[in-house]
Design a protein around this motif. Sequence first.
Motif, short mmCIF file in Angstrom:
data_model
loop_
_atom_site.label_atom_id
_atom_site.label_comp_id
_atom_site.label_asym_id
_atom_site.label_seq_id
_atom_site.Cartn_x
_atom_site.Cartn_y
_atom_site.Cartn_z
N PHE A 174 36.79 -7.07 126.14
CA PHE A 174 36.10 -7.33 124.88
C PHE A 174 36.70 -6.51 123.74
O PHE A 174 37.00 -7.03 122.67
CB PHE A 174 34.61 -7.02 125.03
CG PHE A 174 33.79 -7.37 123.82
CD1 PHE A 174 33.18 -8.59 123.73
CD2 PHE A 174 33.64 -6.46 122.78
CE1 PHE A 174 32.43 -8.94 122.60
CE2 PHE A 174 32.90 -6.78 121.65
CZ PHE A 174 32.30 -8.03 121.57
N VAL A 175 36.90 -5.21 123.98
CA VAL A 175 37.46 -4.35 122.95
C VAL A 175 38.88 -4.79 122.60
O VAL A 175 39.27 -4.81 121.42
CB VAL A 175 37.44 -2.87 123.40
CG1 VAL A 175 38.16 -1.98 122.39
CG2 VAL A 175 36.01 -2.39 123.58
N GLY A 176 39.65 -5.16 123.62
CA GLY A 176 41.00 -5.63 123.37
C GLY A 176 41.03 -6.88 122.50
O GLY A 176 41.88 -7.02 121.61
N GLN A 177 40.10 -7.78 122.74
CA GLN A 177 40.05 -9.00 121.95
C GLN A 177 39.62 -8.71 120.51
O GLN A 177 40.13 -9.35 119.58
CB GLN A 177 39.11 -10.00 122.62
CG GLN A 177 39.68 -10.56 123.91
CD GLN A 177 38.70 -11.41 124.68
OE1 GLN A 177 37.49 -11.31 124.50
NE2 GLN A 177 39.20 -12.25 125.57
N TYR A 178 38.71 -7.76 120.32
CA TYR A 178 38.39 -7.37 118.95
C TYR A 178 39.62 -6.78 118.27
O TYR A 178 39.93 -7.11 117.12
CB TYR A 178 37.24 -6.35 118.92
CG TYR A 178 36.94 -5.86 117.51
CD1 TYR A 178 36.30 -6.68 116.60
CD2 TYR A 178 37.37 -4.60 117.09
CE1 TYR A 178 36.06 -6.26 115.29
CE2 TYR A 178 37.13 -4.17 115.80
CZ TYR A 178 36.47 -5.00 114.90
OH TYR A 178 36.26 -4.58 113.60
N SER A 179 40.34 -5.92 118.99
CA SER A 179 41.54 -5.29 118.43
C SER A 179 42.59 -6.32 118.04
O SER A 179 43.31 -6.16 117.06
CB SER A 179 42.13 -4.31 119.44
OG SER A 179 41.23 -3.25 119.71
N ALA A 180 42.67 -7.40 118.83
CA ALA A 180 43.70 -8.42 118.59
C ALA A 180 43.34 -9.39 117.47
O ALA A 180 44.17 -10.21 117.08
CB ALA A 180 43.96 -9.20 119.87
N GLY A 181 42.10 -9.31 116.98
CA GLY A 181 41.72 -10.17 115.87
C GLY A 181 40.97 -11.42 116.23
O GLY A 181 40.87 -12.35 115.42
N VAL A 182 40.44 -11.49 117.46
CA VAL A 182 39.63 -12.65 117.84
C VAL A 182 38.45 -12.76 116.88
O VAL A 182 37.82 -11.74 116.54
CB VAL A 182 39.14 -12.50 119.30
CG1 VAL A 182 38.13 -13.59 119.65
CG2 VAL A 182 40.33 -12.55 120.26
N PRO A 183 38.11 -13.96 116.40
CA PRO A 183 37.01 -14.11 115.45
C PRO A 183 35.69 -13.53 115.97
O PRO A 183 35.40 -13.60 117.16
CB PRO A 183 36.90 -15.64 115.27
CG PRO A 183 38.27 -16.15 115.59
CD PRO A 183 38.80 -15.25 116.67
#
Length: 334
Positions: A65-74
């Motif tokens: 989850f944190v990685g996806q936030y970091s990558a810019g997932v909406p």
Amino acid sequence: MSRFEKNKRERFLNENSYNALMKGIASRLNRVEQLFYNELPKRSDAFRMYSQWSATISNEYFEQFVGQYSAGVPIEELGAKFTKVVEVSEADSLPHPVYKTEPFYLDEIDAYYRILALLSLAKLLRYDYLVPRIVELTNVAHDDNRGTDALYETLIDKLGLPSEPAPKVMSMLKAHPILLELTQAPPDKQPKLMAQFLKKWYGSMRGCYWHNRHKRVPQHFSGYWAFESGLVTYLWDIDDSSYRDLPFYPKDLVDYARTHDAVPEPEPDTGQSGTPQRPSIPAGQACPETGWWFTPAKADSRRYFKAGEVMPSIDSDYGETFWQWSPDQSPPKL
């Protein structure tokens, strides 16, 4: 500039490392969830392995989850995934009727970071109804957690939940006393204090499991975020214009929280009579009631479970396995 570089929120994250991280997490989750949901009830060491495997699953979903936030997932897409992060945290830490679990202890820096992150994410994603469930993760070890950290209790109080007196912030925390001071400061002093907190936060978290991961070769980290800075900014309605571009501040989450209403809590299904129906139980959780259950993931799946028995996952194209109470509670005819 690639789309990834344009969209990413974490400055240290690179695309190849991120893709490798997500692939590795998916692989580990697939392997451990298969063991956890399908093999656990058959093992002689199940009492011990439940805690180990549930912790792995909880940690991997959080890192994903944190990685996806970091990558810019909406943000909207992330919100839809956050309930799962909370559910696996509950499976890992709340008491289980059969197996051993391990509660969170706030005097451990990894646990403190995780609880503040979960609490902040729930509110900033506007999944307000999940906030009490996250607080319950610390109430399991009530005497060890509640009333031990003034910042945590201040946040709980601001969120509208019962708080307990606490004399000071945990001694292991070096930057968080600034955040506590901010909550008691006049509005015109708050932005400066928040900037001080953000500048000190990363160095003060030395000892946390993720510290300095961006320096590893190959890189293996999901991102550095002081999610609690976003929670305090939102709850105290602070003007963040002077610090919103500082590292570690989750400005996109704060912007989202300020422009969206709370997500309504799902209501339990009801039958035609209007009486509540038994909820669907996700695979991996304990059966709440002895009887016959079935899953849409497999034809002719009706099966008898005893209360407390772990309900297994079914490998199918249907998706995640959820067990439903069968209308037919009679034993099969011979």
